[in-house]
Write a protein that holds these residues in place. Structure first.
Motif, PDB file in Angstrom:
ATOM      1  N   GLY A 103       0.825  -1.207   0.000  1.00 36.17           N
ATOM      2  CA  GLY A 103       0.000   0.000   0.000  1.00 36.17           C
ATOM      3  C   GLY A 103       0.856   1.253   0.000  1.00 36.17           C
ATOM      4  O   GLY A 103       0.563   2.232  -0.709  1.00 36.17           O
ATOM      5  N   SER A 110      -7.915  -2.142   4.249  1.00 33.54           N
ATOM      6  CA  SER A 110      -6.828  -2.317   3.283  1.00 33.54           C
ATOM      7  C   SER A 110      -7.371  -2.727   1.920  1.00 33.54           C
ATOM      8  O   SER A 110      -6.900  -2.246   0.875  1.00 33.54           O
ATOM      9  N   ASN A 155      -7.084  -0.497  -1.743  1.00 29.32           N
ATOM     10  CA  ASN A 155      -6.585  -1.070  -2.989  1.00 29.32           C
ATOM     11  C   ASN A 155      -7.610  -0.979  -4.111  1.00 29.32           C
ATOM     12  O   ASN A 155      -7.249  -0.789  -5.279  1.00 29.32           O
ATOM     13  N   ALA A 175      -4.019   4.124   2.762  1.00 27.71           N
ATOM     14  CA  ALA A 175      -2.912   3.162   2.799  1.00 27.71           C
ATOM     15  C   ALA A 175      -1.789   3.608   3.726  1.00 27.71           C
ATOM     16  O   ALA A 175      -1.241   2.799   4.477  1.00 27.71           O
TER      17      ALA A 175
END
Length: 502
Positions: free
Chosen positions: A28, A110, A114, A147
């Motif tokens: 990330g 997370s 993404n 991130a």
């Protein structure tokens, strides 16, 4: 083998599972670095100021044949906004992500960032106009803001105390890897036919990272423990760290509200395995309430000292000038090295990566505060040197100043600030502190990203670097007077010299 090379033995917690988890989480941050630098080299081609033909004519290229414009006409102000709106997205993403991560968990958050990387980067690579470009950069910024908070937070929550400095530094190492990857690809794709591939690659990385996180990364054991899933928390921590199972159990005990598990909690069999108790895997509202909300964090005097550190160190990290190089290094150097600016920028990023990685072990050995003070002292000297280099058009001053600046940024002000936030903050407020501090970092990044090219192209010219010199002096005062040393101190009370709360 990896742990031996780094100078740590497996018994100290640096296991294959932990290394894998940290590496995937850090993808990330790699994407954050990638997006920070993706417009650096090709900006003149993207904005129609320069044309560099590919190996075939643009009309015969895949993008030309499918109706995509060869470039996007952008004024200096528009280019500055496209560059810096990424920071606005990052600011918003960082501001909200702490609350989101506390509510739905670190892993799901997370996956969300993404997905944002994938969508935003896809829009960037396929855009045909200024406003679409702004939208894509903004969405990618939302992902980056999430991130950069989640990476620091997750590493802090899964790392053994003696490895927090080393593993926490991997956040900055990953950012530098992302910057370097962007610039290496720029050597191949900085032309009319291929610049879109540079932006679309970021979308591919986002997709791959989504899949890897989904398949191979467990939820943070800290979040699990504080939301009532203490059995699972112990299992995850033991899986990550290895070693003694009782050590994992005792650490989880220290995270819970009362510092111990309920009597009905899991025990150990003669073989050290978990005796299942289904009640342990039911969410417990009283434990979930150990986190604080944003309003309480901002208004309560309880968090004033830790909040000051989180805000100050992450703002000064940007105001000391690093992103004048990351965002605009090529455009700054091209006036002095018209034929080698992109290659020199790649070398700068390589130095940044190598020094950051090499100095990672120093954070736990020498301490946070000495490295920060050393770093900002030399940054102050070197920003002045770079200013004179531009004013005097001196290649020697510019090269020496830039490369040495990157070296001293990498040993202190680069990796330590994000690590420091979690160490100086009360456990129940760590997610919000990372979120708040990173939001302030993004705001400072936007100010630098938007104003630097305007100031540099005005009457002040190279003198803009003297502003950074002054900020370095303020940073030295702030670090000396406001930041405690956290090396070897495992709890919030130890860091601030407070009585231990039983």
């Amino acid at each position: 083998m990896t742990s031996t090379i780094l100078g740590f033995q497996p018994r100290e917690g640096l296991t294959t599972n932990l290394i894998t988890a940290v590496a995937l989480i850090c993808l990330g941050s790699l994407q954050f670095g990638y997006h920070m630098a993706e417009l650096n080299a090709p900006e003149s081609i993207i904005s129609c100021r320069e044309s560099k033909p590919g190996h075939i004519s643009y009309d015969d290229s895949w993008f030309g044949r499918h109706g995509f414009e060869k470039c996007i006409p952008l004024t200096t102000e528009q280019l500055g906004l496209v560059t810096s709106i990424f920071s606005i997205g990052g600011l918003i993403g960082s501001f909200y992500v702490g609350s989101i991560a506390d509510r739905i968990g670190r892993k799901k958050t997370s996956l969300l960032h993404n997905a944002l990387y994938f969508i935003g980067s896809g829009i960037n690579g396929l855009n045909n106009g200024h406003y679409t470009f702004l939208l894509g950069r903004f969405i990618a910024g939302l992902g980056a803001g999430s991130a950069i908070v989640l990476t620091s937070l997750m590493i802090n929550e899964i790392s053994p105390p003696q490895l927090k400095g080393l593993l926490g530094s991997m956040n900055q190492v990953s950012i530098n890897v992302g910057i370097l990857v962007t610039q290496l690809l720029s050597l191949i794709w900085t032309n009319d036919n291929s610049w879109r591939l540079l932006l679309l690659t970021a979308s591919a990385i986002g997709f791959v990272n989504f899949v890897l996180i989904f398949l191979f990364v467990e939820e943070s054991p800290f979040w699990l423990a504080n939301n009532g899933y203490r059995t699972k928390a112990i299992e995850v921590l033991y899986h990550l760290r290895g070693g003694d199972y009782n050590s994992a159990k005792n650490e989880v005990l220290s995270w819970t509200k009362h510092g111990q598990l309920a009597d009905s909690g899991p025990g150990l069999s003669d073989h050290g395995s978990l005796l299942e108790d289904e009640s342990e895997d039911e969410p417990r509202p009283q434990q979930a309430a150990t986190s604080v909300n944003l309003e309480t964090y901002l208004k309560s005097s309880e968090y004033n000292k830790s909040k000051l550190v989180a805000t100050g160190i992450l703002v000064f990290q940007q105001f000391d000038g690093i992103n004048s190089i990351i965002f605009y290094g090529v455009s700054v150097l091209v006036s002095i090295f018209p034929n080698s600016a992109i290659i020199i920028n790649c070398l700068i990023s390589t130095v940044n990566l190598v020094v950051t990685f090499a100095s990672a072990t120093l954070v736990d050995r020498l301490g946070r505060k000495p490295l920060l003070l050393t770093s900002v002292t030399f940054l102050g000297i070197l920003t002045a040197l770079m200013g004179f280099g531009i004013i005097l058009t001196s290649s020697i001053l510019s090269i020496v100043g830039t490369f040495t600046y990157i070296t001293f940024f990498a040993i202190g002000l680069g990796p330590i600030p994000f690590l420091l936030v979690g160490e100086v903050t009360q456990p129940k407020a760590k997610a919000l502190a990372q979120s708040w501090g990173t939001t302030m970092n993004w705001l400072a990044t936007f100010i630098v990203g938007y104003s630097f090219p305007i100031l540099k192209n005005s009457w002040i010219g190279g003198g803009v670097y003297f502003i950074f010199t002054f900020m370095c002096a303020l940073s030295y005062w702030f670090i000396s007077s406001q930041i405690p040393e956290t090396k070897g101190r495992d709890t919030y009370e130890e860091v601030w010299g407070l009585p231990r709360i039983e």
